[in-house]
Design an enzyme around this catalytic site. Sequence first.
Site, PDB file in Angstrom:
ATOM      1  N   CYS A  40     -26.919  42.358  35.823  1.00 34.40           N
ATOM      2  CA  CYS A  40     -28.241  42.019  35.717  1.00 34.40           C
ATOM      3  C   CYS A  40     -28.762  42.222  36.881  1.00 34.40           C
ATOM      4  O   CYS A  40     -28.013  42.167  37.965  1.00 34.40           O
ATOM      5  CB  CYS A  40     -28.466  40.551  35.231  1.00 34.40           C
ATOM      6  SG  CYS A  40     -27.642  40.371  33.588  1.00 34.40           S
TER       7      CYS A  40
ATOM      8  N   TYR B 185     -19.763  51.245  42.218  1.00 34.60           N
ATOM      9  CA  TYR B 185     -20.504  51.951  41.215  1.00 34.60           C
ATOM     10  C   TYR B 185     -21.789  51.155  41.049  1.00 34.60           C
ATOM     11  O   TYR B 185     -22.785  51.918  40.881  1.00 34.60           O
ATOM     12  CB  TYR B 185     -19.636  51.594  39.897  1.00 34.60           C
ATOM     13  CG  TYR B 185     -20.416  52.032  38.797  1.00 34.60           C
ATOM     14  CD1 TYR B 185     -20.716  53.242  38.432  1.00 34.60           C
ATOM     15  CD2 TYR B 185     -21.106  51.164  37.975  1.00 34.60           C
ATOM     16  CE1 TYR B 185     -21.451  53.670  37.023  1.00 34.60           C
ATOM     17  CE2 TYR B 185     -21.878  51.274  36.929  1.00 34.60           C
ATOM     18  CZ  TYR B 185     -21.882  52.691  36.453  1.00 34.60           C
ATOM     19  OH  TYR B 185     -22.758  53.054  35.295  1.00 34.60           O
TER      20      TYR B 185
ATOM     21  N   GLY C 176     -29.869  46.744  34.742  1.00 33.38           N
ATOM     22  CA  GLY C 176     -29.987  46.550  33.304  1.00 33.38           C
ATOM     23  C   GLY C 176     -31.174  47.076  32.653  1.00 33.38           C
ATOM     24  O   GLY C 176     -32.301  47.046  33.136  1.00 33.38           O
TER      25      GLY C 176
ATOM     26  N   ASN D 241     -27.738  36.165  37.324  1.00 34.38           N
ATOM     27  CA  ASN D 241     -26.958  37.235  37.385  1.00 34.38           C
ATOM     28  C   ASN D 241     -25.509  36.704  37.632  1.00 34.38           C
ATOM     29  O   ASN D 241     -25.040  36.078  38.627  1.00 34.38           O
ATOM     30  CB  ASN D 241     -27.324  38.280  38.589  1.00 34.38           C
ATOM     31  CG  ASN D 241     -26.290  39.428  38.792  1.00 34.38           C
ATOM     32  OD1 ASN D 241     -26.280  40.035  39.791  1.00 34.38           O
ATOM     33  ND2 ASN D 241     -25.522  39.881  37.772  1.00 34.38           N
ATOM     34  N   GLY D 242     -24.405  37.134  36.730  1.00 33.50           N
ATOM     35  CA  GLY D 242     -23.345  36.787  36.855  1.00 33.50           C
ATOM     36  C   GLY D 242     -22.757  36.253  35.290  1.00 33.50           C
ATOM     37  O   GLY D 242     -23.281  36.527  34.670  1.00 33.50           O
TER      38      GLY D 242
END
Length: 475
Positions: free
Chosen positions: A13, A258, A39, A113-114
């Site tokens: 995210c 990435y 996302g 996020n996570g």
Amino acid sequence: MPKPRFDKFREECGVFAVYGHPEAANLAYLGLYAMQHRGQESAGISSSDGSTIYTHKSMGYVADVFPPERLALLQGPSAIGHTRYSTAGDTVVANAQPFSVSCNKGRIAVAHNGNITNAPELRRSLEQDGSIFQASSDTEVILHLVARSRERTMAGALREALLELDGAFSLVFLAQDRVIVARDPNGFRPLAMGQMELSGGRICYVFASETCAFDLIGAVYLNDVEPGEMVIVGPEGMTRQQYAPPRQRSHCVFEHVYFSRPDSFVFGRAVQESREMLGRLLAREHAVEADLVVPVPDSGVAAALGYAHESGIPFRHALIRNHYVGRTFIEPSQAIRDFGVKLKLNPIRALIEGRRVILVDDSIVRGTTSRKIVRMVRGAGAREVHLRISCPPTVSPCFYGVDTPSKKELIAANNTVEETRRFVEADSLGYLSLPALRRAVGDEEKHDYCYACYTGGYPTELVCIEDLIRAKTRR
Ligand code: AMP
């Protein structure tokens, strides 16, 4: 005993927050727009005008979710935003963020996020005590913990809630009159802090998963929210406090390999620089005689540049990517995933025909995409195809917020490099070594990164490991 309903956790995210700007929602929109790559499934923004919290969220790309008339409804000088990516089975708007609730501490919205690795356990215990959950996401757990806290202030309740959490979380909270952001004590996921100068010299603070969001809105990157740190911005100004002692730093190395955009600074380091170095070291470790270095766009471009520089073999953009295809095409099933590669990439026969090609990509997960691409390049007349991967073999799933499948589906977890080479039908296959990866991200001395997907060594205790594995296997 109530049936556990936890079946999915936050993954991949982007989060954004701004306090004290007359166009807060517009900035959140632009920040999310810059972080669309983090996302593409849903997007959402909550704003506050000091008394009301307005939220709009929906499935889809940022630009589609927020037509101007929707954005105009998100009033007030502070806002938080979220973009979310997830895999099939959980693509429901109920899981789109921010989550916004009213509780005894006031109104609050949160975006995350996570992946909170003990969320299944916390959720089971909260449900036993009567809490009712609306979505299957771990983020909602935080709101319930805040609501139950005996602390009187929002910041106090949040601090207490955060101390209950394990795993990876970069969180942005919006209360009526303040923005609070926090990062887990290991610092798994990024969270950068920036500032903008408003008319009259007033400073406005912004926060984002990646600094490319700051570039678009004209904010200056200051530094990162520290692991275990909470930053509160309200009418009294900005305060930073360590809510938990920092642990062994465990920055996600895959952000550099990435996930992040190459124009971002992540964990205080230029992503492009890391990626080019990955390519240079890959050329040193896996040299081969060839005519061309060809990146798999976009993820392999920077590493391929590094490989070409180091080896002296010409770099050519011989695979053309259609930029108008969303990741949606590679999500739902294997059949469509295969189709998606052709939709996305097309080789330039004139460059490839009769040549020995070094194909550079960032990673092999299941191996199916790589095989399609190798076949495609061979189909365009390549005499040899040598696949080079700018990270070590991915052998373990991530439980800290990157979308990797279960171990069963990871080709490198179940096959030797030679078996994988045969599967992807390449003439040779070379992965970057772990020491080289550490060197490329400047972590040789420091041990600041998490390499669990390459080593299986998870830096935190995974108390709910069976729930986590089940959630991965369910895709
Ligand atoms: P495959 O080996 O067929 O599963 O897919 C490998 C491709 O997926 C590579 O080109 C990667 O760039 C890309 N990839 C690797 N990890 C992820 C991820 N977490 N989310 C989306 N794409 C990824």
